[in-house]
Design a protein around this motif. Structure first.
Motif, PDB file in Angstrom:
ATOM      1  N   VAL A 274       6.501  -0.846   7.641  1.00 41.66           N
ATOM      2  CA  VAL A 274       5.883   0.436   7.330  1.00 41.66           C
ATOM      3  C   VAL A 274       6.967   1.501   7.206  1.00 41.66           C
ATOM      4  O   VAL A 274       8.037   1.387   7.810  1.00 41.66           O
ATOM      5  N   THR A 275       6.685   2.532   6.392  1.00 44.07           N
ATOM      6  CA  THR A 275       7.578   3.687   6.331  1.00 44.07           C
ATOM      7  C   THR A 275       6.819   4.917   6.779  1.00 44.07           C
ATOM      8  O   THR A 275       5.591   4.988   6.663  1.00 44.07           O
ATOM      9  N   GLY A 276       7.582   5.870   7.284  1.00 42.26           N
ATOM     10  CA  GLY A 276       7.003   7.143   7.669  1.00 42.26           C
ATOM     11  C   GLY A 276       8.092   8.156   7.925  1.00 42.26           C
ATOM     12  O   GLY A 276       9.217   7.795   8.268  1.00 42.26           O
ATOM     13  N   SER A 277       7.765   9.410   7.764  1.00 38.66           N
ATOM     14  CA  SER A 277       8.731  10.477   7.987  1.00 38.66           C
ATOM     15  C   SER A 277       8.918  10.728   9.474  1.00 38.66           C
ATOM     16  O   SER A 277       8.003  10.531  10.273  1.00 38.66           O
TER      17      SER A 277
ATOM     18  N   ILE B  83       0.860  -1.176   0.000  1.00 38.65           N
ATOM     19  CA  ILE B  83       0.000   0.000   0.000  1.00 38.65           C
ATOM     20  C   ILE B  83       0.900   1.231   0.000  1.00 38.65           C
ATOM     21  O   ILE B  83       1.739   1.384   0.887  1.00 38.65           O
ATOM     22  N   ASP B  84       0.730   2.076  -1.006  1.00 40.36           N
ATOM     23  CA  ASP B  84       1.508   3.313  -1.119  1.00 40.36           C
ATOM     24  C   ASP B  84       0.545   4.482  -0.998  1.00 40.36           C
ATOM     25  O   ASP B  84      -0.163   4.822  -1.946  1.00 40.36           O
ATOM     26  N   TYR B  85       0.525   5.106   0.169  1.00 39.21           N
ATOM     27  CA  TYR B  85      -0.426   6.181   0.403  1.00 39.21           C
ATOM     28  C   TYR B  85      -0.123   7.460  -0.379  1.00 39.21           C
ATOM     29  O   TYR B  85      -0.921   8.386  -0.382  1.00 39.21           O
ATOM     30  N   MET B  86       1.005   7.510  -1.091  1.00 39.33           N
ATOM     31  CA  MET B  86       1.273   8.643  -1.973  1.00 39.33           C
ATOM     32  C   MET B  86       0.567   8.449  -3.316  1.00 39.33           C
ATOM     33  O   MET B  86       0.440   9.384  -4.093  1.00 39.33           O
ATOM     34  N   ASP B  87       0.093   7.245  -3.568  1.00 37.55           N
ATOM     35  CA  ASP B  87      -0.604   6.901  -4.811  1.00 37.55           C
ATOM     36  C   ASP B  87      -2.116   7.061  -4.583  1.00 37.55           C
ATOM     37  O   ASP B  87      -2.677   6.457  -3.657  1.00 37.55           O
TER      38      ASP B  87
ATOM     39  N   ILE C 274      -2.760  -1.481  12.278  1.00 35.91           N
ATOM     40  CA  ILE C 274      -1.485  -2.215  12.286  1.00 35.91           C
ATOM     41  C   ILE C 274      -1.382  -3.102  13.524  1.00 35.91           C
ATOM     42  O   ILE C 274      -0.991  -4.273  13.434  1.00 35.91           O
ATOM     43  N   ASN C 275      -1.753  -2.585  14.686  1.00 34.62           N
ATOM     44  CA  ASN C 275      -1.703  -3.394  15.904  1.00 34.62           C
ATOM     45  C   ASN C 275      -2.657  -4.585  15.828  1.00 34.62           C
ATOM     46  O   ASN C 275      -2.340  -5.681  16.280  1.00 34.62           O
ATOM     47  N   SER C 276      -3.832  -4.378  15.259  1.00 39.20           N
ATOM     48  CA  SER C 276      -4.788  -5.470  15.107  1.00 39.20           C
ATOM     49  C   SER C 276      -4.241  -6.550  14.171  1.00 39.20           C
ATOM     50  O   SER C 276      -4.328  -7.746  14.466  1.00 39.20           O
ATOM     51  N   LEU C 277      -3.676  -6.129  13.043  1.00 40.97           N
ATOM     52  CA  LEU C 277      -3.100  -7.085  12.095  1.00 40.97           C
ATOM     53  C   LEU C 277      -1.908  -7.804  12.719  1.00 40.97           C
ATOM     54  O   LEU C 277      -1.739  -9.014  12.547  1.00 40.97           O
TER      55      LEU C 277
ATOM     56  N   ASP D 114       3.549   2.155   2.784  1.00 40.74           N
ATOM     57  CA  ASP D 114       4.442   3.291   2.568  1.00 40.74           C
ATOM     58  C   ASP D 114       3.717   4.572   2.935  1.00 40.74           C
ATOM     59  O   ASP D 114       2.588   4.799   2.513  1.00 40.74           O
ATOM     60  N   GLU D 115       4.371   5.404   3.727  1.00 38.52           N
ATOM     61  CA  GLU D 115       3.817   6.675   4.232  1.00 38.52           C
ATOM     62  C   GLU D 115       2.572   6.423   5.092  1.00 38.52           C
ATOM     63  O   GLU D 115       1.520   7.034   4.920  1.00 38.52           O
ATOM     64  N   VAL D 116       2.730   5.527   6.045  1.00 43.95           N
ATOM     65  CA  VAL D 116       1.626   5.069   6.888  1.00 43.95           C
ATOM     66  C   VAL D 116       0.931   6.201   7.639  1.00 43.95           C
ATOM     67  O   VAL D 116      -0.265   6.124   7.917  1.00 43.95           O
ATOM     68  N   GLN D 117       1.654   7.271   7.946  1.00 49.09           N
ATOM     69  CA  GLN D 117       1.070   8.373   8.719  1.00 49.09           C
ATOM     70  C   GLN D 117      -0.072   9.072   7.983  1.00 49.09           C
ATOM     71  O   GLN D 117      -0.819   9.826   8.576  1.00 49.09           O
ATOM     72  N   MET D 118      -0.228   8.796   6.696  1.00 51.81           N
ATOM     73  CA  MET D 118      -1.310   9.423   5.927  1.00 51.81           C
ATOM     74  C   MET D 118      -2.672   8.779   6.208  1.00 51.81           C
ATOM     75  O   MET D 118      -3.692   9.242   5.710  1.00 51.81           O
ATOM     76  N   CYS D 119      -2.674   7.718   6.992  1.00 50.22           N
ATOM     77  CA  CYS D 119      -3.919   7.064   7.404  1.00 50.22           C
ATOM     78  C   CYS D 119      -4.134   7.381   8.888  1.00 50.22           C
ATOM     79  O   CYS D 119      -3.438   6.835   9.742  1.00 50.22           O
TER      80      CYS D 119
END
Length: 167
Positions: free
Chosen positions: A116-119, A56-60, A103-106, A91-96
């Motif tokens: 996951v990636t994040g700034s 999942i790419d949240y920039m897309d 994520i904790n549930s999964l 990717d860019e998980v903070q956008m959700c």
């Protein structure tokens, strides 16, 4: 544009393959977090057969519909494949907003190897400890080191010199 493989970071992520913790790739903007994740996905595809990559790419904008933590969770569960090693890359998980709930549930299901990636601005180390209660490993990516920069510039200089001398 040529992609530079960040071997030091890629080797570190490869070492973590299959560990039960959430792997979080952090760093400043444009430090290569997303490219590192893509390089690792290519590594997995070339070295393992029975895997399922959920990316999942949240920039897309294609993932705009799952920028809500319930939708993220449902999307991942819908793409799970039994009998395979399931890797989750976000990717860019903070956008959700409230991504940590999904994520904790999964993570608690034990069915996914999660990356996951994040700034840094959104995923500070102190916040990570709160969000994931110690169930994570952080890989902090820095911009090119001086050694990496020099090796890239040396290769470029050699190529330019070669091209100029062959004319």
């Amino acid at each position: 544009m040529k992609t530079i493989t960040r071997t030091k970071y890629l080797d570190r992520i490869i070492e973590l393959n299959g560990t039960p913790d959430i792997k979080i790739i952090t760093g400043i903007r444009r430090s290569g977090k997303s490219k590192l994740m893509q390089a690792y996905i290519e590594y997995l595809k070339s070295h393992f057969e029975s895997i399922n990559i959920i990316f999942i790419d949240y920039m897309d904008l294609a993932y705009e519909e799952i920028k809500e933590y319930h939708a993220l969770h449902a999307y991942v569960e819908d793409h799970y494949q039994a009998g395979k090693t399931n890797y989750l890359f976000v990717d860019e998980v903070q956008m959700c907003p409230k991504f940590e709930l999904a994520i904790n549930s999964l993570y608690s299901k034990g069915k996914y190897d999660i990356y996951v990636t994040g700034s840094n601005a959104f995923l500070l180390s102190a916040d990570l400890a709160t969000l994931f209660t110690g169930r994570y490993i952080e890989i902090h990516v820095f911009p090119f080191s001086f050694q990496e920069y020099c090796s890239i510039m040396m290769v470029s200089a050699i190529k330019i010199n070669f091209l100029m001398n062959t004319r």
